[in-house]
Design an enzyme around this catalytic site. Structure first.
Site, PDB file in Angstrom:
ATOM      1  CB  THR A   1      -3.407   5.515   8.456  1.00 23.17           C
ATOM      2  OG1 THR A   1      -3.281   4.401   7.445  1.00 23.17           O
ATOM      3  CG2 THR A   1      -3.710   4.891   9.757  1.00 23.17           C
ATOM      4  N   GLY A   2      -6.074   5.203   6.874  1.00 27.64           N
ATOM      5  CA  GLY A   2      -7.421   4.766   6.696  1.00 27.64           C
ATOM      6  C   GLY A   2      -7.965   5.419   5.485  1.00 27.64           C
TER       7      GLY A   2
ATOM      8  CB  THR B   1      -0.668   6.090   0.807  1.00 30.96           C
ATOM      9  OG1 THR B   1      -1.664   4.843   0.747  1.00 30.96           O
ATOM     10  CG2 THR B   1      -1.435   7.132  -0.066  1.00 30.96           C
TER      11      THR B   1
ATOM     12  CB  SER C   1      -0.935   0.021   1.146  1.00 28.37           C
ATOM     13  OG  SER C   1      -0.290   0.129   2.338  1.00 28.37           O
TER      14      SER C   1
ATOM     15  CB  THR D   1      -1.449   5.267   4.490  1.00 27.69           C
ATOM     16  OG1 THR D   1      -2.361   4.924   4.025  1.00 27.69           O
ATOM     17  CG2 THR D   1      -0.697   6.668   4.405  1.00 27.69           C
TER      18      THR D   1
ATOM     19  NE  ARG E   1      -9.097   7.608  -3.015  1.00 32.82           N
ATOM     20  CZ  ARG E   1      -8.400   7.403  -1.790  1.00 32.82           C
ATOM     21  NH1 ARG E   1      -6.815   7.065  -1.916  1.00 32.82           N
ATOM     22  NH2 ARG E   1      -8.749   7.200  -0.553  1.00 32.82           N
TER      23      ARG E   1
HETATM   24  N1  GLY Z   1      -5.310   7.345   3.500  1.00 33.91           N
HETATM   25  C1  GLY Z   1      -4.584   7.007   2.310  1.00 33.91           C
HETATM   26  C2  GLY Z   1      -5.698   7.039   1.431  1.00 33.91           C
HETATM   27  O1  GLY Z   1      -6.817   6.965   1.484  1.00 33.91           O
HETATM   28  O2  GLY Z   1      -5.229   6.913   0.148  1.00 33.91           O
END
Ligand code: GLY
Length: 323
Positions: A236-237, A203, A82, A185, A213
């Site tokens: 993160t998340g 990330t 990731s 991340t 995106r």
């Molecule tokens: N937190 C990293 C993302 O949503 O890309």
């Protein structure tokens, strides 16, 4: 290295029922810290990156250097799917990377939708130090990186490509599920002997995301915020939640208004859960203040953070809102 699992759900729910007092805060503070010394706080289980950043600080390198050293280690690791090289691709099969850095002087650099460059955190630092801008995106970010001497490389590994092919075969159903299995991340906060603070975040974003995106990680105030007078926070998340709430800016503002880092993280998670019903999606926040106190909280269980000072490395599970 110590791995400790904490079960602080009850404390989190208690803190929801009543305003946090300094007593409840002490109970939920993950770790008592010395008031001085070098410190590195990182999202998820990243003990090697955390160690590398601390070693860099011990060698007298700058906070930005420590962050780039620590985060680059994870970006270079193909097993971490990731972040950086080996990250899971978007729905078109392209690995696209987001990263940012913010230093003790308030200088920021960020790259979004960067392709074929292994270390977006290094490019973010170059944006910070060698451009008049804060954010460079897509092809422009890549051209800037190449002009600054970085090499273009293939970032899609066999392992991530196999997962992508399987996902396509299974019907390409997009899943927003963001937790340790899909999403780790790396966000890193560093503090030096004088209490100066800086942070970085990197990330490859959500697996199989819609092409184009961009998440929270490269957005100052969402994935990362540093105010050297107060404290620093990184997230993160699921980036869409963090973007809607500017959660790391909020954490720093809560600290400015007198909350400890732990109280501030809990309050920022509470703010999210008050507005949205995100029972299936994860957000994890970490924070540090000038005194070297730290905090960590998440929506769902399973969010770990790594902390390193000059004495020891600790990997702990954060307190979570839902059980
Ligand atoms: N937190 C990293 C993302 O949503 O890309």
């Amino acid at each position: 290295m110590k791995y400790q699992r904490r079960s602080l759900l009850k404390l989190f729910s208690l803190s929801i029922l009543a305003p946090l007092s300094s007593t409840s805060c002490d109970e939920t503070t993950p770790k008592k810290l010395p008031k001085v010394g070098l410190q590195v706080l990182t999202t998820w289980r990243h003990p090697i990156a955390t160690n590398k950043a601390l070693k860099s600080l011990i060698r007298g390198k700058s906070l930005s250097n420590a962050i780039v050293t620590g985060i680059s280690h994870v970006e270079n690791d193909p097993e971490d799917q990731s972040v950086g090289f080996g990250g899971r691709p978007d729905a078109d099969g392209n690995v696209t990377l987001d990263a940012c850095i913010m230093d003790e002087a308030g200088k920021c650099g960020s790259v979004t939708y960067l392709k074929n460059i292994k270390n977006p955190i290094e490019v973010a630092r170059l944006v910070k130090d060698h451009s008049p801008h804060v954010i460079l995106s897509g092809d422009g970010a890549q051209q800037f990186a190449v002009r600054m001497g970085m090499e273009k490389e293939e970032l899609l590994t066999e392992k991530s490509n196999n997962e992508y092919q399987a996902w396509k075969k299974e019907g390409s159903t997009f899943s927003t599920k963001a937790n340790i299995e899909n999403h780790d991340t790396i966000g890193m906060l560093c503090r030096d002997h004088e209490g100066n603070l800086a942070g970085g975040c990197s990330t490859s974003g959500l697996a199989f995301k819609t092409p184009g995106r961009v998440g929270d990680s490269p957005i100052i105030g969402a994935g990362l915020y540093v105010d050297n007078e107060i404290g620093a926070s990184t997230a993160t998340g699921l980036g869409e939640i963090v973007l809607k709430n500017l959660s790391t800016f909020l954490v720093v503002e809560f600290m400015r208004n007198g909350k400890t880092p732990q109280e501030a993280c809990i309050e920022a998670i509470r703010r999210i859960t008050k507005k949205y019903d995100f029972k299936n999606d994860q957000v994890g926040l970490i924070a540090i203040n000038k005194n070297g106190e730290i905090g960590a909280a998440s929506i769902l269980p399973g969010f770990f953070y790594s902390f390193r000072d000059q004495n020891e490395l600790v990997v702990n599970e954060a307190v979570s809102y839902y059980n």
